[in-house]
Write a protein that holds these residues in place. Structure first.
Motif, short mmCIF file in Angstrom:
data_model
loop_
_atom_site.label_atom_id
_atom_site.label_comp_id
_atom_site.label_asym_id
_atom_site.label_seq_id
_atom_site.Cartn_x
_atom_site.Cartn_y
_atom_site.Cartn_z
N VAL A 36 37.91 90.61 40.69
CA VAL A 36 38.14 89.23 41.10
C VAL A 36 39.12 88.57 40.13
CG1 VAL A 36 37.04 86.99 41.27
CG2 VAL A 36 36.01 88.95 42.35
N PHE A 371 27.43 90.40 47.99
CA PHE A 371 27.61 88.96 48.18
C PHE A 371 27.13 88.19 46.96
CE2 PHE A 371 25.90 84.87 49.67
CZ PHE A 371 27.10 84.29 50.02
N MET A 374 29.85 88.53 44.42
CA MET A 374 31.04 87.76 44.74
C MET A 374 30.78 86.27 44.54
SD MET A 374 33.55 89.56 45.54
CE MET A 374 34.63 88.38 46.31
N TRP A 377 31.59 84.44 41.24
CA TRP A 377 32.93 84.01 40.84
C TRP A 377 33.52 83.00 41.80
CZ3 TRP A 377 33.26 85.41 36.14
CH2 TRP A 377 32.57 86.55 35.74
N SER A 378 32.78 82.66 42.86
CA SER A 378 33.38 81.84 43.90
C SER A 378 33.17 80.35 43.69
CB SER A 378 32.81 82.23 45.26
OG SER A 378 33.14 83.55 45.56
N TRP A 379 32.05 79.98 43.08
CA TRP A 379 31.76 78.56 42.99
C TRP A 379 31.35 78.20 41.58
CZ3 TRP A 379 28.77 81.35 46.75
CH2 TRP A 379 29.45 81.48 47.95
N PRO A 380 31.68 76.98 41.17
CA PRO A 380 31.26 76.54 39.84
C PRO A 380 29.76 76.32 39.79
CG PRO A 380 32.32 74.76 40.99
CD PRO A 380 32.49 75.97 41.84
N PHE A 382 26.15 74.61 39.18
CA PHE A 382 25.60 73.28 39.37
C PHE A 382 25.19 72.70 38.03
CE2 PHE A 382 24.83 75.01 43.61
CZ PHE A 382 25.36 73.99 44.35
N SER A 451 25.83 62.09 42.37
CA SER A 451 25.25 61.62 41.11
C SER A 451 25.55 60.14 40.92
CB SER A 451 25.84 62.42 39.97
OG SER A 451 27.24 62.40 40.08
#
Lengths: 469, 195
Positions: A36, A371, A374, A377-380, A382, A451
């Protein structure tokens, strides 16, 4: 001998497979991370003392040996007993969970030498026939929280403690949506047994992910959080917490934590596949019902919970050409159940089908694990408050909505089915997708996770911070 | 710092639109980005089998070498300008006057020559100032970048070692003066500054 030897063999196979599997998943994780990021990843370590590199397949062995020979340092300020128990708690429970998770369907008895004395089909579960399979998984899985909390507490170090506290908060919060996510499935299949849940989906030919998409979303997100994978990896947020609860651990104890983390992911992948993706079932490939009959009671009607096992029924005594033809078709009259109630006989399973089922199940599990990797690395990640918001304000309401929708459909769904003139599975899927869309829309509009805790451009007023006297 | 400090710029967090709040768009965006990268050509250079392609080896500052002149003698005239310019003090030269030496060297055209010339490569910061200071283009930085050794002593390069670096690299990287003549430069500066 079979009653003793067979489980022992299965347990040995399971532990060996899980250990090597976890080691190679570490390699896979590193490969995917590298790919990635446009790198090649570990590709050097092959057969020791030769020039064969084998694409780096020797890396897990090298990693394991390195971990074993590393200095295992116990700081002087820790609580020795708890410090020792914590990694054991998380490691053992992560293995023991697999006792009730099937890694295939059944093996036919006819391929073995006669001297082995195998007359019954071999079920590919370490502990077959546990009626409370799902409850067992959750009960044992919850003990993993102790590994985290005790590890953070026993380390006697404020950063480990903070890490342990917030991850225990996360794990406990996401137990609820995890449970709510499966309740719909349990309700629809009428059983807590994992193999029954698979065979229900196989016989209906419809996976639960199509009929209960909302439950799937809730369960999947909660499984990510329980396995402490990104984007929910607050327990060991590597950038901020210096490892979180296992800061003070080293050597083989650290390895136990690491392996347990991967086993959690594998268990979560197995559960996702079994509960929502039909387990070993694949249309037209794996034989929808052969081999499933006598183990779950003669009737798979939902009204009847699975009967006591009738293991004495060997396939040769049962009609060999039972249900295959009369399952999909001729039960339109009995539309009161979620899935067609087929009074099937037993179709003995054949070797190709048995092996295909193992392959299909493991392939699905592998796909889910890919999945997982993957997603990392796809989303920051929380933020902590967002994590709690997603858990309490989104996932739990969704889980409740899913439960209510499934329950109402179980009661009144037959009317809808008749009204629409479609198969029960289709009407259930329709309701399920509408529920998913509506609840997603509601959450999108009211936005409970945004927030409101940003600092404001306001001077503290007079009474905001009372002076200490 | 108070909230009304002039140096604080207060930024209002933009409220996400409906698509953003549904998280679906972000979900697919993130996944497609990673999938794209998963299939993309990899950037890794498999050192040591493959070598990095340096964008411009002429201005790369790697291991030093001591150049030889046409007769194979060391070009250095032991003027100490490099040792003076060196900010890390890693160059140590012992000069000899070959006219007063017991055994006269074969340098009738020069006053001095370096009896020893050592560079502590561990202390060197590879700034290239020695190269700039040298009036006879005797010391140069090559484009060899993977410098390693098993001991500290091994990394202190003496005159012979530095000359052997020249012998190793002279074909791939001819002396900068020669190169410049070939390329029609008359001024030294464009090569040593970044161009």
């Amino acid at each position: 001998m079979q009653p003793i030897l067979e489980p022992l063999l299965k347990i040995a196979l399971l532990i060996v497979a899980l250990m090597t599997g976890a080691a190679y998943l570490v390699l896979l994780e590193r490969w995917i991370a590298a790919w990635v990021q446009d790198r090649l990843g570990p590709n050097r370590v092959g057969i020791p003392l030769t020039k064969y590199r084998l694409f780096g397949l020797g890396q897990p062995l090298a990693d394991g040996v390195k971990f074993l020979f590393k200095a295992e340092f116990t700081p002087s300020h820790v609580d020795k007993a708890l410090f020792f128990v914590a990694p054991l708690a998380i490691f053992i429970t992560s293995i023991v969970v697999f006792a009730v998770i099937p890694f295939g369907s059944v093996l036919p008895p006819d391929g073995f030498p006669a001297s082995w004395g195998i007359h019954e089909p071999i079920r590919l579960v370490a502990a077959p026939g546990v009626d409370v399979g799902m409850i067992y998984v959750f009960a044992v899985g919850s003990i993993a929280v102790y590994g985290v909390v005790l590890g953070g507490w026993a380390s006697n170090n404020k950063y480990s403690f903070i890490g342990g506290m917030r991850s225990s908060a996360q794990l406990i919060s996401y137990e609820l949506p995890l449970g709510l996510g499966i309740l719909g499935v349990v309700l629809a299949s009428g059983s807590l047994r994992l193999d029954t849940i698979i065979s229900q989906q196989a016989q209906a030919g419809v996976w639960n992910v199509f009929t209960q998409p909302l439950g799937f979303v809730v369960f999947c997100v909660a499984a990510f959080a329980e396995a402490a994978r990104l984007p929910f990896d607050l327990p060991e947020a590597e950038q901020e917490l210096v490892g979180g609860y296992h800061t003070e651990y080293s050597g083989i104890k650290l390895m136990m934590y690491m392996v347990a983390e991967f086993l959690h992911m594998v268990a979560a992948a197995f559960l996702i596949v079994i509960l929502f993706f039909g387990g070993w079932h694949l249309w037209g490939v794996t034989g929808d019902q052969s081999g499933t009959g006598p183990f779950f009671g003669q009737q798979t009607s939902l009204a009847n919970t699975p009967q006591a096992e009738n293991m004495d029924l060997s396939p040769s005594e049962t009609p060999a050409q039972g249900g295959q033809s009369h399952f999909r078709g001729g039960n339109a009259g009995e539309g009161t159940d979620a899935f067609p109630a087929a009074k099937i006989g037993t179709v003995p399973i054949t070797w190709p089908v048995a092996l295909l089922r193992i392959i299909v199940l493991l392939a699905k599990v592998m796909a889910v694990i890919l999945f997982f990797m993957m997603a990392r690395w796809s989303w920051p990640r929380f933020r902590y408050d967002q994590l709690m918001d997603v858990g309490w304000k989104v996932m739990i309401p969704w889980g409740l909505v899913n439960l209510v929708v499934v329950a109402v459909w179980m009661e009144y769904g037959d009317r809808l089915t008749r009204l629409l003139g479609v198969s029960p599975a289709k009407s259930m899927a329709l309701v399920g997708w509408i529920a998913l869309f509506m609840s997603w829309l509601v959450i999108t509009v009211i936005d409970p996770t945004s927030s409101r805790n940003r600092p404001r451009p306001r001077l503290p007023a007079e009474g905001d911070f009372p002076e200490r006297t | 710092m108070k909230p009304n400090d002039k140096n604080i710029a207060w930024i209002k967090e933009p409220r996400l639109g409906l698509a953003g709040r549904s998280y679906l768009l972000l979900f697919t965006k993130g996944l497609t980005t990673t999938l794209k990268h998963l299939l993309r050509r990899k950037q890794t250079v498999q050192s040591p089998e493959q070598r990095h392609e340096l964008p411009n080896p002429l201005i790369y500052r790697g291991v030093h070498r001591l150049n030889r002149d046409e007769q194979g003698r060391v070009k250095c005239v032991a003027c100490f300008l490099c040792a003076t310019a060196c900010p890390a003090h890693c160059i140590d030269i012992v000069a000899a006057d070959h006219r007063s030496a017991a055994v006269p060297g074969p340098w009738p055209d020069r006053e001095k020559y370096p009896q020893t010339f050592t560079i502590d490569e561990l202390r060197c910061i590879f700034c290239g100032m020695c190269e700039e200071a040298c009036p006879v283009d005797a010391i140069e930085l090559t484009s060899l970048y993977d410098l390693s050794g098993k001991s500290r002593e091994e990394m202190i390069f003496d005159k012979e070692k530095l000359l052997s670096v020249y012998d190793q690299t002279k074909d791939a990287e001819p002396m900068k003066t020669k190169r410049m003549k070939d390329e029609g430069f008359t001024d030294l500066r464009p090569l040593t500054s970044d161009f």
